[in-house]
Design an enzyme around this catalytic site. Structure first.
Site, PDB file in Angstrom:
ATOM      1  N   SER A  30       0.801  -1.223   0.000  1.00  0.00           N
ATOM      2  CA  SER A  30       0.000   0.000   0.000  1.00  0.00           C
ATOM      3  C   SER A  30       0.840   1.283   0.000  1.00  0.00           C
ATOM      4  O   SER A  30       1.657   1.481  -0.882  1.00  0.00           O
ATOM      5  CB  SER A  30      -0.935  -0.078   1.206  1.00  0.00           C
ATOM      6  OG  SER A  30      -1.763   1.024   1.294  1.00  0.00           O
ATOM      7  N   ASP A  72      -6.241   2.318  -2.943  1.00  0.00           N
ATOM      8  CA  ASP A  72      -7.454   2.130  -2.141  1.00  0.00           C
ATOM      9  C   ASP A  72      -7.730   3.323  -1.231  1.00  0.00           C
ATOM     10  O   ASP A  72      -8.663   3.300  -0.434  1.00  0.00           O
ATOM     11  CB  ASP A  72      -7.446   0.805  -1.349  1.00  0.00           C
ATOM     12  CG  ASP A  72      -6.294   0.704  -0.376  1.00  0.00           C
ATOM     13  OD1 ASP A  72      -5.468   1.629  -0.306  1.00  0.00           O
ATOM     14  OD2 ASP A  72      -6.223  -0.335   0.322  1.00  0.00           O
ATOM     15  N   GLY A 110      -1.149  -0.915  14.056  1.00  0.00           N
ATOM     16  CA  GLY A 110      -1.314  -2.307  13.648  1.00  0.00           C
ATOM     17  C   GLY A 110      -0.431  -2.651  12.460  1.00  0.00           C
ATOM     18  O   GLY A 110      -0.393  -3.800  12.025  1.00  0.00           O
ATOM     19  N   THR A 111       0.254  -1.681  11.896  1.00  0.00           N
ATOM     20  CA  THR A 111       1.062  -1.945  10.702  1.00  0.00           C
ATOM     21  C   THR A 111       2.535  -1.550  10.852  1.00  0.00           C
ATOM     22  O   THR A 111       3.353  -1.902  10.019  1.00  0.00           O
ATOM     23  CB  THR A 111       0.514  -1.183   9.473  1.00  0.00           C
ATOM     24  OG1 THR A 111       0.575   0.217   9.761  1.00  0.00           O
ATOM     25  CG2 THR A 111      -0.919  -1.552   9.160  1.00  0.00           C
ATOM     26  N   PRO A 157      -1.412   1.662  19.798  1.00  0.00           N
ATOM     27  CA  PRO A 157      -0.308   1.000  19.085  1.00  0.00           C
ATOM     28  C   PRO A 157      -0.709   0.803  17.632  1.00  0.00           C
ATOM     29  O   PRO A 157      -1.843   0.409  17.355  1.00  0.00           O
ATOM     30  CB  PRO A 157      -0.184  -0.352  19.802  1.00  0.00           C
ATOM     31  CG  PRO A 157      -1.489  -0.588  20.475  1.00  0.00           C
ATOM     32  CD  PRO A 157      -2.147   0.742  20.688  1.00  0.00           C
ATOM     33  N   ASP A 199      -1.493   1.571  -3.703  1.00  0.00           N
ATOM     34  CA  ASP A 199      -2.293   0.479  -4.275  1.00  0.00           C
ATOM     35  C   ASP A 199      -3.711   0.938  -4.613  1.00  0.00           C
ATOM     36  O   ASP A 199      -4.600   0.120  -4.860  1.00  0.00           O
ATOM     37  CB  ASP A 199      -2.306  -0.754  -3.361  1.00  0.00           C
ATOM     38  CG  ASP A 199      -2.923  -0.477  -2.003  1.00  0.00           C
ATOM     39  OD1 ASP A 199      -3.011   0.709  -1.623  1.00  0.00           O
ATOM     40  OD2 ASP A 199      -3.330  -1.434  -1.317  1.00  0.00           O
ATOM     41  N   ASP A 221      -3.172   6.423  -2.999  1.00  0.00           N
ATOM     42  CA  ASP A 221      -1.987   5.829  -2.375  1.00  0.00           C
ATOM     43  C   ASP A 221      -1.417   4.753  -3.310  1.00  0.00           C
ATOM     44  O   ASP A 221      -1.915   4.571  -4.432  1.00  0.00           O
ATOM     45  CB  ASP A 221      -2.292   5.304  -0.960  1.00  0.00           C
ATOM     46  CG  ASP A 221      -3.085   4.017  -0.979  1.00  0.00           C
ATOM     47  OD1 ASP A 221      -3.769   3.756  -1.986  1.00  0.00           O
ATOM     48  OD2 ASP A 221      -3.024   3.264   0.012  1.00  0.00           O
ATOM     49  N   ALA A 268     -10.171   8.775   8.066  1.00  0.00           N
ATOM     50  CA  ALA A 268      -9.747  10.136   7.750  1.00  0.00           C
ATOM     51  C   ALA A 268      -8.694  10.122   6.637  1.00  0.00           C
ATOM     52  O   ALA A 268      -8.611  11.046   5.829  1.00  0.00           O
ATOM     53  CB  ALA A 268      -9.198  10.802   9.003  1.00  0.00           C
ATOM     54  N   ASN A 269      -7.917   9.041   6.559  1.00  0.00           N
ATOM     55  CA  ASN A 269      -6.855   8.965   5.554  1.00  0.00           C
ATOM     56  C   ASN A 269      -7.368   8.716   4.134  1.00  0.00           C
ATOM     57  O   ASN A 269      -6.584   8.603   3.200  1.00  0.00           O
ATOM     58  CB  ASN A 269      -5.828   7.903   5.946  1.00  0.00           C
ATOM     59  CG  ASN A 269      -6.438   6.505   6.044  1.00  0.00           C
ATOM     60  OD1 ASN A 269      -7.383   6.167   5.332  1.00  0.00           O
ATOM     61  ND2 ASN A 269      -5.900   5.695   6.934  1.00  0.00           N
TER      62      ASN A 269
HETATM   63  P1  NG1 Z   1      -2.160   1.675  11.797  1.00  0.00           P
HETATM   64  O1  NG1 Z   1      -0.725   1.495  11.437  1.00  0.00           O
HETATM   65  O2  NG1 Z   1      -2.760   0.566  12.616  1.00  0.00           O
HETATM   66  O3  NG1 Z   1      -2.430   3.031  12.364  1.00  0.00           O
HETATM   67  C1  NG1 Z   1      -2.777   2.373   9.271  1.00  0.00           C
HETATM   68  C2  NG1 Z   1      -3.853   3.430   9.186  1.00  0.00           C
HETATM   69  C3  NG1 Z   1      -5.201   2.727   9.165  1.00  0.00           C
HETATM   70  C4  NG1 Z   1      -5.303   1.686   8.045  1.00  0.00           C
HETATM   71  C5  NG1 Z   1      -4.088   0.761   8.103  1.00  0.00           C
HETATM   72  C6  NG1 Z   1      -4.033  -0.222   6.964  1.00  0.00           C
HETATM   73  C7  NG1 Z   1      -3.941   5.653  10.227  1.00  0.00           C
HETATM   74  C8  NG1 Z   1      -3.809   6.426  11.467  1.00  0.00           C
HETATM   75  N1  NG1 Z   1      -3.797   4.321  10.340  1.00  0.00           N
HETATM   76  O4  NG1 Z   1      -3.004   1.606  10.438  1.00  0.00           O
HETATM   77  O5  NG1 Z   1      -6.199   3.671   9.062  1.00  0.00           O
HETATM   78  O6  NG1 Z   1      -5.451   2.302   6.797  1.00  0.00           O
HETATM   79  O7  NG1 Z   1      -2.862   1.504   8.147  1.00  0.00           O
HETATM   80  O8  NG1 Z   1      -3.451   0.270   5.819  1.00  0.00           O
HETATM   81  O9  NG1 Z   1      -4.164   6.220   9.157  1.00  0.00           O
HETATM   82 ZN    ZN Z   2      -3.582   1.345   0.285  1.00  0.00          ZN
END
Ligand code: NG1
Ligand code: ZN
Length: 542
Positions: free
Chosen positions: A64, A280, A499-500, A497, A278, A276, A371-372
């Site tokens: 992504s 999405d 997730g990515t 925290p 990819d 972005d 929001a992103n």
């Molecule tokens: P994490 O890294 O968990 O904040 C980010 C985006 C999510 C979502 C994921 C998957 C923010 C703050 N967080 O997650 O909204 O898009 O990546 O791509 O934008």
């Molecule tokens: Zn993406």
């Protein structure tokens, strides 16, 4: 299961010693050179999931918005959704199994999930434009074939296009044709029909600048362009011909830096958007006459879409329930505007589109956006039928609204948030309502905000509740945040925290940019002190 063959092929995609990865909110994501074994194993897992669900399963190779050197993989479930939670656990187990434990883990998963190994399996595969993606998707194919699965490799696709293919294949063609032409035709037909109804079709509405993040979006939009050129002309920037993927451009860069991408010349009041890597996610923006940059993020996109849908429903005379789903990152002004001015119910879920998607399915019409800029609108089958009937039966004016709604249902990707589909919906709405980008932006004023990252030894020490808006652990952190928030006006802050990424994210908003920046910095310090910060203490300034 031919266990001998699995062992033999697995050794060709050996796991680096000691490497532990987690199937996160967006699948596995890390440096591309660490992913070969994960890809092979996700090929295996996709076959088991396909056998269990007796459906086509998707595997998408992409990271992504992350840097070009990274890569990732995620599985797509039968109706285009993200993988079911119990299978995320299996994915993590399988990806981390040592070579000698592979057979046992595969048998365990099959037994736990009562997989009928005699069942046929079909897997569809897509990949983004990263240099590492082609080889990695070949490793997925190796995994699929060694377990006897059939597959179709779509090659280069945007992530939402792969979701679309999976959805089409599992709904017997009712949703659309599972080919790239099928996707282009379905969306473009709906878009062209919709925009034909617009009374304002001056040049202002017909042209749009698109920053493609040097990614797959450029290729696909270029292929698709001539299908919808009657209604819209797009000018592509950062199309991958020279720049690096997601570098100083793309939706994530624009949203997090709150500035325009490099490589795009913007004249005042021109409507621009960024995808972005990819495709999405999408955000819009423009420069006003004084040269100030204005960002129109996922929240404002959700507002435009939900107000338009609500207007159409009123015109048709249907009282269907419509809800907007957001996360804690939604700007406070957007939530207030939706609830108080538009009188649309708003719900907050945890970050990650699968949570939003799931919640949105509870409504007749569920509009969800992060929001992103990741989001879409979902329409229940009952709504779709009702609208189709109305479009046949109602008298003139009402019929026109029902027809529009019918086209909008076709235009939204019901399987996933989709930058191309969202872009066409937005462009159609602006043209139909005769709204300029400035008028859209003026619906409400965003509260100034700031997002920061803090490095800690173990981000799992932070746990949250109330859709991530409050920290439960470590002790004292939420109290510290509460005290800091009290010092500012119209303020709000939370931490969670990621997730990515291996970081803790901090979000703050307040009545001025200076206050939002200060508050975010102070909260970062609290995280650093109370949640085991490592490296340099967070410094003020950005
Ligand atoms: P994490 O890294 O968990 O904040 C980010 C985006 C999510 C979502 C994921 C998957 C923010 C703050 N967080 O997650 O909204 O898009 O990546 O791509 O934008
Ligand atoms: Zn993406």
């Amino acid at each position: 299961m031919d266990l001998g063959a699995i062992t033999k092929y697995s050794a060709l995609h050996a796991k680096p010693n000691g490497l532990i990865l987690q199937y996160g909110t967006a699948g596995f994501r890390t440096k591309a050179e660490h992913l070969d074994h994960v890809m092979f194993r996700m090929g295996l897992l996709a076959v088991l999931r396909s056998k269990q669900t007796k459906s086509t399963i998707g595997v998408m190779v992409t990271a992504s918005h992350n840097p070009e050197e990274d890569n990732g993989v995620k599985l797509v479930d039968p109706l285009g959704e993200m993988l079911a939670p119990s299978w995320e656990e299996h994915a993590t187990c399988l990806a981390n199994a040592e070579e000698q434990d592979m057979q046992r883990v595969l048998i365990d998963i099959s037994e736990k999930e009562a997989v009928n190994l005699q069942q046929d399996a079909f897997v569809v595969i897509g990949r983004d434009t990263r240099p590492s993606s082609e080889k990695l998707s070949q490793s997925v194919i190796d995994g699929v074939t060694v377990l006897g699965g059939q597959f179709h490799d779509y090659g280069l696709l945007t992530t939402p296009q792969l979701h679309y293919m999976v959805y089409c294949r599992n709904t017997g063609g009712r949703y659309g044709k599972a080919t790239i032409e099928g996707y282009y035709q379905k969306l473009s037909k709906a878009f062209v029909e919709l925009t034909k109804q617009a009374s304002c079709s001056g040049d202002e509405y017909r042209s749009l600048k698109v920053d493609c993040a040097n990614g797959i979006g450029a290729l696909k939009l270029r292929e698709m362009e001539h299908y919808f050129s009657q209604g819209l002309s797009v000018q592509l920037f950062n199309d991958g011909s020279k720049g690096k993927l997601n570098h100083l451009c793309g939706a994530d860069f624009v949203k997090s830096h709150q500035k325009p991408p490099q490589g795009m010349e913007i004249k005042s009041n021109e409507r621009c958007c960024s995808f972005d890597g990819d495709a999405d996610r999408i955000v819009y923006y423009y420069h006003d006459a004084d040269g100030h940059f204005h960002l129109i993020d996922g929240d404002k996109i959700a507002t435009l879409i939900s107000s338009f849908l609500k207007e159409l429903l009123v015109e048709i005379g249907e009282s269907l329930n419509i809800g907007v789903v957001q996360t804690a990152y939604a700007n406070g002004s957007s939530t207030r505007y939706l609830e108080e001015v538009m009188k649309v119910p708003v719900y907050c879920t945890k970050t990650g589109v699968k949570h939003l998607h799931h919640k949105a399915q509870e409504f007749d019409i569920g509009v969800y956006f992060e929001a992103n800029g990741h989001g879409t609108a979902l329409f229940s089958t009952a709504v779709e039928m009702k609208i189709k009937q109305s479009a046949e039966q109602l008298e003139d004016k009402k019929r026109k609204a029902a027809k529009m709604l019918e086209n909008i249902i076709d235009l939204f990707n019901q399987a996933a948030g989709d930058a191309i589909s969202d872009m066409l919906v937005i462009e159609a709405i602006l043209a139909l309502k005769g709204l300029t980008v400035q008028q859209w932006d003026a619906l409400y004023t965003d509260l100034p905000n700031r997002q920061l990252k803090v490095q800690v030894a173990d981000r799992r020490v932070i746990s949250t509740t109330n859709a991530e808006r409050q920290a439960v652990t470590p002790p004292g952190l939420q109290e510290a945040i509460n005290d800091l928030v009290k010092k500012y006006k119209l303020s709000r802050a939370f931490v969670r925290p990621s997730g990515t990424e291996d970081v803790v994210r901090v979000y703050a908003e307040a009545d001025s940019q200076e206050s939002a920046d200060h508050l975010a910095h102070e909260v970062s310090l609290a995280v650093f002190q109370l949640a085991g910060g490592i490296g340099e203490r967070p410094q003020p300034g950005f």
